[in-house]
Design a protein around this motif. Structure first.
Motif, mmCIF file in Angstrom:
data_model
loop_
_atom_site.group_PDB
_atom_site.id
_atom_site.type_symbol
_atom_site.label_atom_id
_atom_site.label_comp_id
_atom_site.label_asym_id
_atom_site.label_seq_id
_atom_site.Cartn_x
_atom_site.Cartn_y
_atom_site.Cartn_z
ATOM 1 N N ALA A 204 0.833 -1.210 0.000
ATOM 2 C CA ALA A 204 0.000 0.000 0.000
ATOM 3 C C ALA A 204 0.865 1.257 0.000
ATOM 4 O O ALA A 204 0.557 2.245 -0.683
ATOM 5 C CB ALA A 204 -0.933 -0.006 1.208
ATOM 6 N N LYS A 205 1.962 1.231 0.746
ATOM 7 C CA LYS A 205 2.847 2.402 0.798
ATOM 8 C C LYS A 205 3.587 2.582 -0.524
ATOM 9 O O LYS A 205 3.770 3.721 -0.994
ATOM 10 C CB LYS A 205 3.838 2.260 1.956
ATOM 11 N N LEU A 206 3.995 1.485 -1.147
ATOM 12 C CA LEU A 206 4.631 1.581 -2.468
ATOM 13 C C LEU A 206 3.651 2.140 -3.497
ATOM 14 O O LEU A 206 4.018 2.985 -4.316
ATOM 15 C CB LEU A 206 5.127 0.205 -2.924
ATOM 16 N N ALA A 207 2.407 1.663 -3.457
ATOM 17 C CA ALA A 207 1.386 2.139 -4.405
ATOM 18 C C ALA A 207 1.170 3.639 -4.244
ATOM 19 O O ALA A 207 1.035 4.377 -5.230
ATOM 20 C CB ALA A 207 0.087 1.378 -4.175
ATOM 21 N N GLU A 208 1.168 4.080 -3.010
ATOM 22 C CA GLU A 208 1.008 5.512 -2.720
ATOM 23 C C GLU A 208 2.195 6.305 -3.288
ATOM 24 O O GLU A 208 2.021 7.375 -3.871
ATOM 25 C CB GLU A 208 0.932 5.673 -1.195
ATOM 26 N N MET A 209 3.395 5.760 -3.135
ATOM 27 C CA MET A 209 4.611 6.421 -3.615
ATOM 28 C C MET A 209 4.658 6.461 -5.142
ATOM 29 O O MET A 209 5.036 7.455 -5.753
ATOM 30 C CB MET A 209 5.839 5.678 -3.076
ATOM 31 N N TRP A 210 4.259 5.348 -5.770
ATOM 32 C CA TRP A 210 4.375 5.218 -7.224
ATOM 33 C C TRP A 210 3.205 5.811 -8.002
ATOM 34 O O TRP A 210 3.347 6.139 -9.171
ATOM 35 C CB TRP A 210 4.477 3.738 -7.593
ATOM 36 N N GLY A 211 2.051 5.884 -7.357
ATOM 37 C CA GLY A 211 0.863 6.257 -8.118
ATOM 38 C C GLY A 211 0.420 5.131 -9.033
ATOM 39 O O GLY A 211 -0.231 5.358 -10.054
ATOM 40 N N GLN A 212 0.811 3.917 -8.694
ATOM 41 C CA GLN A 212 0.424 2.714 -9.437
ATOM 42 C C GLN A 212 -0.084 1.667 -8.456
ATOM 43 O O GLN A 212 0.393 1.587 -7.322
ATOM 44 C CB GLN A 212 1.616 2.135 -10.210
ATOM 45 N N GLN A 213 -1.032 0.873 -8.915
ATOM 46 C CA GLN A 213 -1.593 -0.170 -8.059
ATOM 47 C C GLN A 213 -0.574 -1.284 -7.809
ATOM 48 O O GLN A 213 0.167 -1.674 -8.709
ATOM 49 C CB GLN A 213 -2.845 -0.750 -8.728
ATOM 50 N N VAL A 214 -0.524 -1.775 -6.567
ATOM 51 C CA VAL A 214 0.254 -2.966 -6.228
ATOM 52 C C VAL A 214 -0.767 -4.049 -5.880
ATOM 53 O O VAL A 214 -1.514 -3.925 -4.910
ATOM 54 C CB VAL A 214 1.210 -2.713 -5.046
ATOM 55 N N VAL A 215 -0.810 -5.082 -6.707
ATOM 56 C CA VAL A 215 -1.835 -6.123 -6.590
ATOM 57 C C VAL A 215 -1.269 -7.320 -5.829
ATOM 58 O O VAL A 215 -0.331 -7.974 -6.293
ATOM 59 C CB VAL A 215 -2.316 -6.579 -7.981
#
Length: 325
Positions: free
Chosen positions: A55-66
């Motif tokens: 979730a934190k990576l997705a927030e940083m990247w602006g891309q979904q982490v599934v």
């Protein structure tokens, strides 16, 4: 490129294009959703940790982490699945001790950790905690050892699967203290803790997550931790090795990508991982799961995995540990 012949010129142009393409790829990564593979079922320590991290990576990247759960065979099914993903930077796994450093020593697994993965970083570590029922007669590991020596084979203990810290810690205890006790294997630590509460087993070196709520509720008594030194999240507990010198087995989790993933992507992922693990919110959520957020370089993580395999390879040989292939 002045003076270059036709073939030389073409070669230099191709190298420039590859370099530029790799640089752009590294700068724009990730350009689409990224798959996070967890080799355990939803709701366990690995899964919950992966979801916080993702979730934190997705927030940083602006891309979904599934998050994709691939449980089975003590983590080997998901690990093999992760190894076979395209090495394009769009899949990674949250790996941990059992499937990576121990199971390959105990049974035939369909992957080779050193050849099939590119290490990125450790993300967390945490000891297990030795627990008994709050109404049990045992108030220390020393008392369990004394009872086991006086009553060989009469005590039983739970484990959460082959290669788990609960399994390894128990084998260490028997090997170091020269005691006999009976293993009761479970398909996960939650089930083992439930049977401990139900008085079906005498003790377990449990993951902190399934044990903590029952310790806080007064249903379980914590006796010691399996780390080498005091653990910040359970500061009141002494290390188990005070009573059984050498009884040290710490669980860990880290990021692996498929072998062949471009170095620029591994480097970018590593940098973002370090930033994520330094985030106060991630640190707190990891602490709630009973682990400490840590990071390492890819090289340090690779060396750490090799050292863990050496350590547990020695234990497996000394204690003659076997599981079904």
């Amino acid at each position: 490129m002045i003076g270059a012949t036709g073939p030389e010129l073409m070669k230099k142009l191709l190298l420039l294009l590859l370099f530029a393409g790799g640089s752009v790829f590294g700068q724009t990564y990730p350009a689409k959703p990224v798959k996070l593979i967890v080799s355990y079922p939803p709701g366990g320590s690995s899964d919950l940790m992966a979801r916080v991290f993702g979730a934190k990576l997705a927030e940083m990247w602006g891309q979904q982490v599934v998050v994709e759960n691939k449980p089975g065979a003590a983590g080997s099914i998901g690990t093999d699945y992760a190894a076979k993903q395209p090495p394009d930077g769009y899949s990674f796994m949250i790996a941990n001790l059992g499937p990576i450093a121990v199971n390959p020593l105990l049974s035939n697994v369909p992957y080779n950790v050193e050849k099939d993965f590119a290490p990125v970083s450790l993300i967390s570590t945490g000891p297990n905690v030795l627990v008994v029922r709050s109404d049990a007669e045992f108030r220390s590991l020393g008392e369990i050892i004394a009872h086991a020596r006086a009553n060989p084979g009469k005590l039983n203990y739970g484990t959460s699967g082959p290669g788990s810290v609960s399994h390894l810690s128990s084998e260490m205890l028997k090997n170091i203290a020269r005691v006999q006790a009976v293993e009761v294997p479970y398909k996960g630590g939650v089930l083992a803790v439930q049977d401990l509460l139900g008085n079906q087993i005498h003790f377990i070196f449990s993951d902190t997550l399934p044990a903590m709520q029952h310790i806080r509720a007064g249903k379980l008594r914590a006796l010691c931790i399996t780390g080498a030194e005091a653990f910040a999240l359970l500061p009141e507990l002494a290390p188990c090795q005070a009573a059984a010198p050498g009884l040290v087995a710490v669980n860990w989790w880290g990021v692996l990508m498929p072998a062949g993933t471009p170095r620029s992507i591994v480097a970018r992922f590593h940098g973002d991982t370090v930033k994520t693990l330094a985030d106060p919110d991630v640190k707190k959520k990891f602490a709630d799961l009973g682990v400490e957020a840590v990071s390492s370089t890819p090289e340090q993580f690779a060396a750490f995995i090799r050292a863990e395999m050496d350590k547990y390879g020695k234990l497996i040989k000394e204690a003659n540990i076997k599981v079904n292939p």
